[in-house]
Every structure is written in structure tokens, then in C-alpha cells.
Design a protein around this motif. Structure first.
Motif, mmCIF file in Angstrom:
data_model
loop_
_atom_site.group_PDB
_atom_site.id
_atom_site.type_symbol
_atom_site.label_atom_id
_atom_site.label_comp_id
_atom_site.label_asym_id
_atom_site.label_seq_id
_atom_site.Cartn_x
_atom_site.Cartn_y
_atom_site.Cartn_z
ATOM 1 N N LEU A 67 -20.162 9.027 7.324
ATOM 2 C CA LEU A 67 -19.444 7.845 7.803
ATOM 3 C C LEU A 67 -19.216 6.848 6.681
ATOM 4 O O LEU A 67 -18.148 6.237 6.583
ATOM 5 N N LYS A 68 -20.222 6.675 5.819
ATOM 6 C CA LYS A 68 -20.095 5.702 4.734
ATOM 7 C C LYS A 68 -19.106 6.169 3.663
ATOM 8 O O LYS A 68 -18.518 5.344 2.955
ATOM 9 N N ARG A 69 -18.938 7.468 3.536
ATOM 10 C CA ARG A 69 -17.924 7.971 2.615
ATOM 11 C C ARG A 69 -16.518 7.743 3.169
ATOM 12 O O ARG A 69 -15.602 7.384 2.439
ATOM 13 N N LYS A 70 -16.373 7.968 4.480
ATOM 14 C CA LYS A 70 -15.055 7.879 5.102
ATOM 15 C C LYS A 70 -14.662 6.438 5.436
ATOM 16 O O LYS A 70 -13.512 6.043 5.262
ATOM 17 N N ARG A 71 -15.636 5.673 5.963
ATOM 18 C CA ARG A 71 -15.370 4.278 6.346
ATOM 19 C C ARG A 71 -16.544 3.407 5.910
ATOM 20 O O ARG A 71 -17.457 3.137 6.693
ATOM 21 N N PRO A 72 -16.549 2.952 4.663
ATOM 22 C CA PRO A 72 -17.700 2.214 4.119
ATOM 23 C C PRO A 72 -18.068 0.957 4.908
ATOM 24 O O PRO A 72 -19.230 0.571 4.948
#
Length: 452
Positions: A67-72
């Protein structure tokens, strides 16, 4: 309303969490595992994800990293097993907004979710290199939204501004916001607290001096007016300025020129003047302690900053902001504020406003021995005020204490252990901390009094 994705491999837990959140007005979708969660997160623009740490196959930590890669910027809350401090630290290091421990306290979860979503809305986006919509002013109440709306309108003008409000309400923050939103944002913002400078030195602070102007003046020095040229000069506590100095300030505002002390060269400065006061200057004008002509020069636009008691709905966001700030400064891991403590903060009248709230939260962080701020971490006056607001008056407390007199010591100990357990929702580690004993000692006493 915010959209939340709940991820847990246990059907009953998904059902309980999703039903509770829907009753609170959230839109909720659920997923059983990493793969389902990834598919749904890719298809739906969720506002927050709540995931269990343990999932079949790839874990909640793996999901957090994806999730943090796609939507930080997407807030993620992770549920961990009680006592899994290593897991909690690991998820926080990987970008989780917060974590919850099992068994999940629904009220605590709701507070953390509300705070997390509110924080995403109100904190400035300065970290991204852009002006935040709210200029760093935390809160979403009607009172503070009116201030923010006014800032947006007046920032583009050249008019002088008078900011009024009680001490500790954040008047300098508002002044800084006006400067940051104006075309002068790349020029200096210079602040001077008129109450903090002795009367005989304030002219020097404002206008500077030439070499040899007085004993100790070994070189020329610029004053605040000169330093703020093309920028903003913020005069805090303007009501404390002497009448004699008010005349000199008025002349500068009218002519936009000044002289350094002992100087012969006329200098110019086009700085914008923003003044602030905690006094009623109209009353001071009538008393003769503040010049009427200066008042009208400063009061072209007036912004009144509300007292904290007039914007109580902003207290949770402010409290959590200061909690994060001071937990970081003190290198302590504190994940939130319990509901009772939050209610105590909300019902208090805050005579010292935001400055007092900041002080109280810093104190609570330093004194807290748990990973959450509890009612006992707040000053006694706030605890008493909270009890009175709930109708728990002192006479009832006195009657309770009187009823304990004459009881055997063992019975008093049993009551103390039971009360601590109930206060901490039967969380043994926290109850032990409340009693100032170890968890092993607590379990021994629980066995003794048949509380296991």
C-alpha cells in the motif's frame, strides 16, 4: 463519508468490525487476505485501511508495504497481538499511521480512526513542498474554518491587519499563515513581541541604530522594520506599546519612511504590518492608553481568533498533534489517548487555550508509563472537572472512602486490584502498571483473590 477497507482472515472479526464502523457512518468493504485486499485497494480509492498483522500467506506487514508503495499517503492501521511490541515497532517503521492491540477496544479504535482521518485533512502539505490548504492551522470547526477563509481572502491584499484573541490562541500562527499565503511569502516574516521588550529599547528594536548612537553601539544595526522590507512585520501584543512609541510607529505607517536612532539618512520600507493583541483596543482608546489614529490605521481588517473553548471539536486533533510531537521529542512510543482522557480534555474550559493544551499533553507524555495516555496522566484539576461533568461529585467520593474504613487490609487490596483491572478492561499489563507492581505480582494477587 470515508471509505474503509477492513482486512482479516476471521469472518466473525470482519463482521464485528465492519458492522461497528458502518453504524458510525463509514462506508466499509472487507477482504480475507492479502490478495483480496490488493485487488480491492487497486480498484477502490479507500480513505483508510485497517488490517490484521497475521493473514494467511502474505502478512499484514506485506500488505502495508504494498500500500505504501502504491499510495504513500494512504493511512493504514495495523492490528497486532497484545504484547507484540516488536511487531508494533516494525509496522510503524514501515509507514503505518498507528496500531491497535487485540482484543480491539471499539471506542479506542473509533477515536484513532477519526483522528487519523482528521489529521490527513488538516495537516499542512508543506512536506510535499506546497502550501497546505489550512496553512498549518489544525482543526475543522466552524469557528476556525471562518478564520481560514478570512486568511485566504485578506492574504492577497496589502492592507494592515489586526488579529485579536486571548493569550495562547495562536495569533502568531495566523499572522504567519497570512504571510505564507501572500505574494510576500518569499520575503522575510519578522516578529516582535512588544510586551517582551523594555520601553526604552523598543525604538531600537523597531528602527535600529547607527554606530555610536549610545553606549555599547559599536556598529550599525538594522531594526525590525528594515529587516522586514518587502515582507511582513508582525507586532505581537501591540497594546503593550507606550503612547510615545505609538506616535513613532504611526508616523512610519503613514509615511513608510524612518530613521535609525542617531541616523540622518531617511530610509524606506514597504513591509506589511500585522498586529496582534489580547486586549480590547477600542476600550484602551477610550481610556487614553492607545491612540485612536493608530488603532484605525492597524484595524483595516480585523481577524478574531476563537478561544479553544469556542472550538472544542478541534481538541482531539490538536491533542493528537501535540502527542505525536512530544512523543517523538521524548523518544517514547505512545499510540493514542484513551476515550476518558479525551473526554476530560474536551469538557475542560481551557483558560490558557492552545498553549495550555500543549503544556498538558507534553506533561502527560513525559509522565505516561503506558503506550496510551490515560485519565490519570492528566492534572488532578482536569480529572476532578471530568468527574463533576459526569455528576460524580466529591461527597459521593467521600462516602465511598468512608465505607472503606474498618475493612481488612486484604479486602482493600482485593478492591484495589479489581478496580485497576476494570479500569484497564482486564488488561493485566496496564493494570499492573496502574498499581505500580509487576505483571507476575498482579497474577499472584489475582490467584489469591480468585480473579483469574
Amino acid at each position: 463519508m470515508a471509505k474503509i477497507l477492513v482486512v482479516d482472515d476471521e469472518r466473525n472479526i470482519r463482521k464485528v468490525l465492519s458492522n461497528y464502523l458502518r453504524k458510525e457512518g463509514f462506508t466499509v468493504e472487507t477482504a480475507r487476505n492479502y490478495e483480496e485486499a490488493v485487488d480491492k485497494a487497486a480498484a477502490v480509492n479507500f480513505d483508510l485501511v485497517l488490517t490484521d498483522m497475521r493473514l494467511p500467506g502474505q502478512s499484514g506487514l506485506d500488505l502495508l508495504k504494498w500500500l505504501k508503495r502504491k499510495r504513500p499517503s494512504l493511512p493504514v492501521l495495523v492490528i497486532t497481538a497484545y504484547g507484540s511490541i516488536d511487531n508494533a515497532v516494525e509496522v510503524m517503521k514501515n509507514g503505518a499511521s498507528n496500531y491497535l492491540t487485540k482484543p480491539v477496544d471499539m471506542d479506542e479504535m473509533l477515536v484513532i480512526i477519526q483522528h487519523t482521518l482528521l489529521k490527513e485533512q488538516v495537516l499542512p502539505e508543506a512536506a510535499a513542498g506546497e502550501e497546505g490548504e489550512h496553512f498549518g492551522i489544525i482543526g475543522g470547526s466552524p469557528a476556525i474554518n471562518e478564520v481560514i477563509a478570512t486568511i485566504k481572502v485578506v492574504a492577497v491584499s496589502r492592507a494592515n491587519i489586526l488579529i485579536s484573541g486571548e493569550s495562547g490562541t495562536g495569533k502568531e500562527l495566523v499572522a504567519g499563515a497570512i504571510h505564507s499565503a501572500s505574494q510576500r511569502r518569499d520575503a522575510p516574516f519578522i516578529a516582535l513581541n512588544c510586551a517582551a521588550v523594555p520601553v526604552d529599547l523598543i525604538e531600537n528594536e523597531l528602527f535600529g541604530h547607527e554606530k555610536g548612537a549610545f553606549t555599547g553601539a559599536v556598529s550599525r544595526e538594522s531594526g525590525k522594520v528594515e529587516m522586514a522590507a518587502s515582507g511582513t512585520l508582525f507586532l505581537d501584543e501591540i497594546g503593550e506599546m507606550s503612547v510615545a512609541m505609538q506616535i513613532k510607529l504611526l508616523r512610519f505607517i503613514q509615511e513608510r519612511v524612518f530613521y535609525r536612532i542617531s541616523g540622518r539618512e531617511q530610509l524606506a520600507s514597504d513591509c506589511r504590518i500585522i498586529a496582534a493583541t489580547n486586549r480590547d483596543l477600542e476600550v484602551e482608546v477610550k481610556k487614553g492608553t492607545f491612540r485612536e489614529d493608530l488603532f484605525y490605521r492597524l484595524n483595516v481588517i480585523q481577524i478574531k481568533v476563537p478561544a479553544l473553548r469556542e472550538r472544542k471539536e478541534d481538541i482531539p486533533a490538536l491533542a493528537h498533534y501535540f502527542l505525536n510531537k512530544y512523543a517523538g521529542e521524548n523518544k517514547k512510543f505512545i499510540r493514542g489517548i484513551e476515550q476518558a482522557a479525551l473526554e476530560a480534555l474536551t469538557v475542560y474550559e481551557w483558560p490558557g487555550n492552545i498553549r495550555e493544551l500543549e503544556n498538558i499533553i507534553e506533561r502527560a507524555v513525559v509522565l505516561s508509563r503506558l503506550d496510551i495516555i490515560v485519565l490519570d496522566d492528566l492534572p488532578r484539576k482536569m480529572q476532578n472537572n471530568y468527574s463533576e461533568s459526569r455528576g460524580e461529585n466529591k461527597s459521593a467520593e467521600d462516602q465511598h472512602l468512608a465505607g472503606l474504613i474498618g475493612m481488612p487490609l486484604a479486602e482493600l487490596e482485593r478492591i484495589a486490584v479489581l478496580k485497576a483491572l476494570k479500569a484497564e478492561n482486564w488488561n493485566q499489563t496496564r493494570a499492573a502498571a496502574r498499581l505500580c507492581i509487576t505483571r507476575r505480582q498482579l497474577r499472584t494477587k489475582m490467584e489469591k483473590y480468585q480473579l483469574l
